[in-house]
Design a protein around this motif. Structure first.
Motif, short mmCIF file in Angstrom:
data_model
loop_
_atom_site.label_atom_id
_atom_site.label_comp_id
_atom_site.label_asym_id
_atom_site.label_seq_id
_atom_site.Cartn_x
_atom_site.Cartn_y
_atom_site.Cartn_z
N GLU A 45 50.67 47.02 40.25
CA GLU A 45 49.56 46.81 41.20
C GLU A 45 48.83 45.51 40.91
OE1 GLU A 45 48.16 51.31 42.40
OE2 GLU A 45 47.72 50.61 40.35
N VAL A 46 48.65 45.19 39.64
CA VAL A 46 48.01 43.92 39.27
C VAL A 46 48.90 42.75 39.67
CG1 VAL A 46 47.21 42.49 37.35
CG2 VAL A 46 46.64 44.93 37.42
N ASP A 47 50.18 42.86 39.41
CA ASP A 47 51.12 41.81 39.80
C ASP A 47 51.01 41.52 41.30
OD1 ASP A 47 52.02 41.66 37.19
OD2 ASP A 47 53.91 42.71 37.58
N THR A 48 50.96 42.58 42.10
CA THR A 48 50.84 42.43 43.55
C THR A 48 49.51 41.79 43.91
OG1 THR A 48 52.30 44.31 43.93
CG2 THR A 48 50.84 43.68 45.74
N LEU A 49 48.42 42.28 43.32
CA LEU A 49 47.09 41.75 43.61
C LEU A 49 47.00 40.26 43.31
CD1 LEU A 49 44.01 42.17 44.25
CD2 LEU A 49 43.73 42.67 41.83
N LEU A 50 47.62 39.86 42.20
CA LEU A 50 47.54 38.46 41.77
C LEU A 50 48.63 37.59 42.38
CD1 LEU A 50 46.61 38.96 38.01
CD2 LEU A 50 45.09 38.56 39.97
N GLY A 51 49.48 38.20 43.21
CA GLY A 51 50.48 37.43 43.94
C GLY A 51 51.70 37.04 43.13
N ALA A 52 52.02 37.81 42.10
CA ALA A 52 53.20 37.49 41.30
C ALA A 52 54.45 37.64 42.17
CB ALA A 52 53.29 38.41 40.09
N ARG A 53 55.35 36.75 41.99
CA ARG A 53 56.61 36.79 42.73
C ARG A 53 57.50 37.88 42.15
NH1 ARG A 53 55.24 33.51 46.34
NH2 ARG A 53 54.92 31.31 46.00
N ASN A 54 58.44 38.36 42.95
CA ASN A 54 59.36 39.41 42.50
C ASN A 54 60.07 39.04 41.20
OD1 ASN A 54 58.73 41.16 44.53
ND2 ASN A 54 60.35 40.45 45.88
N ARG B 242 57.66 40.06 37.72
CA ARG B 242 56.89 41.28 37.89
C ARG B 242 56.21 41.73 36.60
NH1 ARG B 242 55.06 42.15 42.59
NH2 ARG B 242 54.95 44.35 42.22
N ALA B 243 56.36 40.96 35.52
CA ALA B 243 55.70 41.28 34.25
C ALA B 243 54.48 40.39 34.04
CB ALA B 243 56.69 41.10 33.11
N TYR B 244 53.96 39.83 35.12
CA TYR B 244 52.84 38.91 35.05
C TYR B 244 51.62 39.55 34.38
CZ TYR B 244 49.59 35.28 36.63
OH TYR B 244 48.67 34.27 36.68
N ALA B 245 51.25 40.74 34.81
CA ALA B 245 50.08 41.42 34.23
C ALA B 245 50.28 41.65 32.73
CB ALA B 245 49.82 42.74 34.94
N PHE C 89 37.37 46.29 38.05
CA PHE C 89 36.18 45.44 38.09
C PHE C 89 36.42 44.03 37.57
CE2 PHE C 89 35.40 48.19 34.26
CZ PHE C 89 35.58 47.23 33.28
N GLN C 90 37.55 43.79 36.90
CA GLN C 90 37.81 42.46 36.36
C GLN C 90 38.48 41.52 37.37
OE1 GLN C 90 40.81 42.35 33.15
NE2 GLN C 90 41.54 44.32 33.96
N PHE C 91 38.71 42.02 38.57
CA PHE C 91 39.39 41.22 39.58
C PHE C 91 38.47 40.91 40.75
CE2 PHE C 91 42.60 43.98 37.64
CZ PHE C 91 43.43 43.01 37.10
N ASP C 92 38.63 39.71 41.29
CA ASP C 92 38.06 39.37 42.58
C ASP C 92 39.16 39.74 43.57
OD1 ASP C 92 37.46 38.14 45.02
OD2 ASP C 92 36.44 36.46 44.03
N HIS C 93 39.02 40.90 44.19
CA HIS C 93 40.09 41.43 45.04
C HIS C 93 40.31 40.57 46.28
CE1 HIS C 93 40.76 45.25 42.85
NE2 HIS C 93 39.52 45.01 42.44
#
Length: 128
Positions: free
Chosen positions: A22-31, A34-37, A60-64
């Motif tokens: 979910e964090v990877d998606t929120l932060l726009g990590a590419r497929n 997928r281990a960005y978070a 709360f640590q993200f600007d969604h």
């Protein structure tokens, strides 16, 4: 133990406890990455706690809207390390009322990075 579990439930219900994907998606990590978070967590750039089956990341640590990590997260983790606070302890501290915020919780002051870090530094110095 019960109070701690209730605090975790409060984080989840109010802000969300996101999975790595979910964090990877929120932060726009590419497929392809997928281990960005997980990478950000390992580098000390994301708050995360090991819960049940894996790491969870408080919302709360993200600007969604911007799809970004708030700028106070990494400096807060540096401060926490200096005072030997665990990431989980920091997350629970963010949810606890404090006199530094007139009885408010740090988690509702995430838009004021400097004040949040100043308060954390004072709180760490007292409790650390």
């Amino acid at each position: 133990v019960r109070a701690t579990e209730l605090a975790w439930q409060a984080v989840e219900s109010e802000f969300g406890l996101l999975s790595s994907s979910e964090v990877d998606t929120l932060l726009g990590a590419r497929n392809a990455n997928r281990a960005y978070a997980a990478d950000l967590r390992k580098r000390g750039e994301l708050l995360a706690a090991l819960r049940k089956n894996g790491y969870v990341f408080p919302g709360f640590q993200f600007d969604h809207e911007a799809g970004a990590v708030r700028d106070w997260v990494a400096p807060l983790l540096v401060l926490a390390e200096r005072y030997e606070w665990s990431a989980g302890g920091v997350i629970l501290w963010m949810m606890a009322p404090t006199t530094y915020f007139d009885g408010g919780r740090p988690a509702v002051h995430v838009d004021d990075a400097q004040r949040l870090l100043d308060v954390a530094n004072r709180a760490c110095g007292i409790e650390g």
